[in-house]
Motif scaffolding. Structure first.
Motif, PDB file in Angstrom:
ATOM      1  N   VAL A 126     -35.660 -24.106 -90.442  1.00 32.54           N
ATOM      2  CA  VAL A 126     -36.680 -24.521 -89.474  1.00 32.54           C
ATOM      3  C   VAL A 126     -37.980 -23.810 -89.791  1.00 32.54           C
ATOM      4  CG1 VAL A 126     -35.970 -22.733 -87.810  1.00 32.54           C
ATOM      5  CG2 VAL A 126     -37.218 -24.755 -87.002  1.00 32.54           C
ATOM      6  N   ASP A 127     -39.085 -24.518 -89.642  1.00 34.82           N
ATOM      7  CA  ASP A 127     -40.415 -23.956 -89.873  1.00 34.82           C
ATOM      8  C   ASP A 127     -40.753 -23.026 -88.708  1.00 34.82           C
ATOM      9  OD1 ASP A 127     -43.131 -23.424 -90.133  1.00 34.82           O
ATOM     10  OD2 ASP A 127     -43.611 -25.436 -90.861  1.00 34.82           O
ATOM     11  N   LEU A 128     -40.601 -21.735 -88.945  1.00 34.07           N
ATOM     12  CA  LEU A 128     -40.751 -20.751 -87.869  1.00 34.07           C
ATOM     13  C   LEU A 128     -42.203 -20.511 -87.489  1.00 34.07           C
ATOM     14  CD1 LEU A 128     -38.069 -18.262 -89.207  1.00 34.07           C
ATOM     15  CD2 LEU A 128     -37.872 -19.668 -87.146  1.00 34.07           C
ATOM     16  N   ALA A 129     -43.137 -20.901 -88.348  1.00 33.54           N
ATOM     17  CA  ALA A 129     -44.549 -20.778 -87.997  1.00 33.54           C
ATOM     18  C   ALA A 129     -44.995 -21.947 -87.122  1.00 33.54           C
ATOM     19  CB  ALA A 129     -45.407 -20.705 -89.261  1.00 33.54           C
ATOM     20  N   ARG A 130     -44.506 -23.130 -87.421  1.00 27.81           N
ATOM     21  CA  ARG A 130     -44.853 -24.308 -86.618  1.00 27.81           C
ATOM     22  C   ARG A 130     -44.106 -24.309 -85.289  1.00 27.81           C
ATOM     23  NH1 ARG A 130     -43.564 -30.642 -88.279  1.00 27.81           N
ATOM     24  NH2 ARG A 130     -44.321 -31.571 -86.319  1.00 27.81           N
ATOM     25  N   PHE A 163     -44.235 -30.104 -76.945  1.00 26.08           N
ATOM     26  CA  PHE A 163     -43.405 -30.399 -75.777  1.00 26.08           C
ATOM     27  C   PHE A 163     -42.204 -29.462 -75.700  1.00 26.08           C
ATOM     28  CE2 PHE A 163     -45.837 -34.026 -77.116  1.00 26.08           C
ATOM     29  CZ  PHE A 163     -46.477 -34.375 -75.936  1.00 26.08           C
ATOM     30  N   LEU A 164     -41.727 -29.022 -76.864  1.00 28.27           N
ATOM     31  CA  LEU A 164     -40.679 -28.003 -76.862  1.00 28.27           C
ATOM     32  C   LEU A 164     -41.238 -26.674 -76.332  1.00 28.27           C
ATOM     33  CD1 LEU A 164     -39.095 -28.776 -80.356  1.00 28.27           C
ATOM     34  CD2 LEU A 164     -38.104 -29.309 -78.123  1.00 28.27           C
ATOM     35  N   GLN A 165     -42.456 -26.338 -76.707  1.00 29.53           N
ATOM     36  CA  GLN A 165     -43.074 -25.094 -76.243  1.00 29.53           C
ATOM     37  C   GLN A 165     -43.350 -25.121 -74.747  1.00 29.53           C
ATOM     38  OE1 GLN A 165     -46.309 -25.457 -78.997  1.00 29.53           O
ATOM     39  NE2 GLN A 165     -45.451 -24.016 -80.484  1.00 29.53           N
ATOM     40  N   ALA A 166     -43.568 -26.320 -74.206  1.00 27.21           N
ATOM     41  CA  ALA A 166     -43.945 -26.433 -72.798  1.00 27.21           C
ATOM     42  C   ALA A 166     -42.755 -26.634 -71.859  1.00 27.21           C
ATOM     43  CB  ALA A 166     -44.928 -27.594 -72.615  1.00 27.21           C
ATOM     44  N   ALA A 167     -41.595 -27.016 -72.413  1.00 23.15           N
ATOM     45  CA  ALA A 167     -40.420 -27.285 -71.578  1.00 23.15           C
ATOM     46  C   ALA A 167     -39.606 -26.011 -71.360  1.00 23.15           C
ATOM     47  CB  ALA A 167     -39.554 -28.364 -72.228  1.00 23.15           C
ATOM     48  N   ASP A 168     -38.574 -26.121 -70.520  1.00 22.23           N
ATOM     49  CA  ASP A 168     -37.690 -24.990 -70.221  1.00 22.23           C
ATOM     50  C   ASP A 168     -36.365 -25.074 -70.966  1.00 22.23           C
ATOM     51  OD1 ASP A 168     -39.375 -23.699 -68.129  1.00 22.23           O
ATOM     52  OD2 ASP A 168     -39.050 -25.612 -67.115  1.00 22.23           O
ATOM     53  N   GLU A 177     -35.195 -26.372 -83.794  1.00 31.43           N
ATOM     54  CA  GLU A 177     -36.631 -26.335 -83.499  1.00 31.43           C
ATOM     55  C   GLU A 177     -36.888 -25.879 -82.067  1.00 31.43           C
ATOM     56  OE1 GLU A 177     -37.661 -29.936 -86.677  1.00 31.43           O
ATOM     57  OE2 GLU A 177     -37.515 -30.360 -84.536  1.00 31.43           O
ATOM     58  N   ALA A 178     -36.050 -26.342 -81.134  1.00 35.87           N
ATOM     59  CA  ALA A 178     -36.195 -25.914 -79.742  1.00 35.87           C
ATOM     60  C   ALA A 178     -35.955 -24.418 -79.611  1.00 35.87           C
ATOM     61  CB  ALA A 178     -35.218 -26.689 -78.855  1.00 35.87           C
TER      62      ALA A 178
END
Length: 337
Positions: free
Chosen positions: A164-168, A242-247, A264-265
């Protein structure tokens, strides 16, 4: 070393496609001469440094069969030290079966279907041929490996988990606040990410959703009937927002050898709840995050904590893309020797 990578498309829309682009770039940095045999190249990637593109003709209506024929013809006319396939084509030293066994997919996803379509039979034949002709197969989970061995008698399967792209994909409080403000989210939010809503289990995600939770659906399928607290956002070029904004991520998939959106999540610092029919379940930090019913999802949502999100990020950090690429290169060198 002259290496051929074979797949239908060279783009970043899709898990296998992103893997292909990343692998090609890695091989170039390692000093190899890379040729990508494909039917379609995204316009902005045509000038990819160090990569030669070989066009594979494909015709309707037998696209899968014509592509397989084009692959064998191209490999017969050119000389490569090593060939790695990422699709059901055959003629490879190393075959990465990112989609697992097609027979297992049909068994798990279409259990109620009485008859297989002609395209299903073609895909099964091509899948079997690709697996049996390769010296080594790569599966991206133990679930996928089991299907390749049991269904096709693969002679050797190595499990190489996705990266997984850990920077993105990372936690970002500013993005979280901005997206939640844009969408008017004030309380708990779950997110569903994926195309093919039926196979990915959107119906289960909706049924499991508690009354005080909202659900964002990110995917290109047509919206289905759902309560107002379920919002369909369509296909998104930056799903990480949307992953960054969800719970939490809900992915009640009926079959996925390894749904990378789970990794990614977790890289974004949120838990991923999914089924035992998803190979990504093998890397989840808690067994109760594996849910095979709407009730299990509802119960799991009551157990979420901020500390769990931090643990999920720590798990994701164990899977940088370079680790997967380096292992694939080692297996490719072995298979071609």
């Amino acid at each position: 070393m002259k290496i051929a990578l074979v797949h239908r498309r060279f783009t970043t829309n899709g898990g296998t496609e992103r893997y292909l682009v990343g692998l090609a770039r890695f091989l170039v940095t390692e000093g190899h001469a890379v040729s990508v045999l494909c039917n379609d190249v995204r316009e902005d990637l045509r000038a990819e440094p160090g990569v030669e593109f070989v066009h594979l003709p494909m015709w309707r209506p037998a696209k899968a069969l014509s592509l397989a024929w084009s692959v064998r013809r191209a490999l017969g006319k050119r000389s490569f030290d090593a060939v790695m396939g990422l699709g059901r084509h055959g003629g490879h030293h190393l075959y990465r079966a990112g989609g697992g066994s097609h027979l297992d997919y049909l068994r798990r996803s279409h259990a109620l279907r009485r008859w297989l379509s002609p395209s299903d039979w073609i895909d099964l034949a091509l899948d079997r041929s690709a697996v049996r002709s390769a010296r080594i197969c790569i599966a991206n989970s133990n679930l996928g490996a089991e299907g390749l061995r049991d269904d096709y008698g693969a002679r050797r399967v190595e499990v190489v988990y996705n990266g997984v792209d850990l920077a993105r994909f990372r936690p970002d409080e500013q993005v979280r606040a901005a997206v939640r403000s844009e969408l008017g989210a004030a309380g708990n939010v779950a997110v569903f990410v994926g195309n093919g809503f039926a196979r990915k289990g959107l119906d289960v995600a909706i049924a499991a959703l508690p009354a005080d939770w909202a659900l964002w659906v990110v995917g290109g399928d047509a919206p289905v009937a759902a309560p107002p607290r379920v919002r369909f956002l369509g296909s998104q070029p930056q799903p990480e927002r949307f992953l960054q904004a969800a719970d939490v991520l809900l992915l009640p998939t009926r079959y996925d050898p390894f749904a990378n959106v789970c990794l990614e999540a977790m890289a974004c610092g949120i838990p991923a709840l999914t089924t035992s029919s998803n190979g990504a379940a093998e890397v989840l930090p808690e067994p109760w995050m594996i849910c095979d019913s709407a009730g299990a999802y509802a119960a799991a949502l009551t157990r979420l904590t901020p500390e769990l999100g931090a643990r999920c990020r720590a798990v994701a950090e164990c899977f940088p893309p370079e680790r997967s690429y380096r292992r694939a290169l080692a297996l490719l060198l072995e298979a071609s020797s």
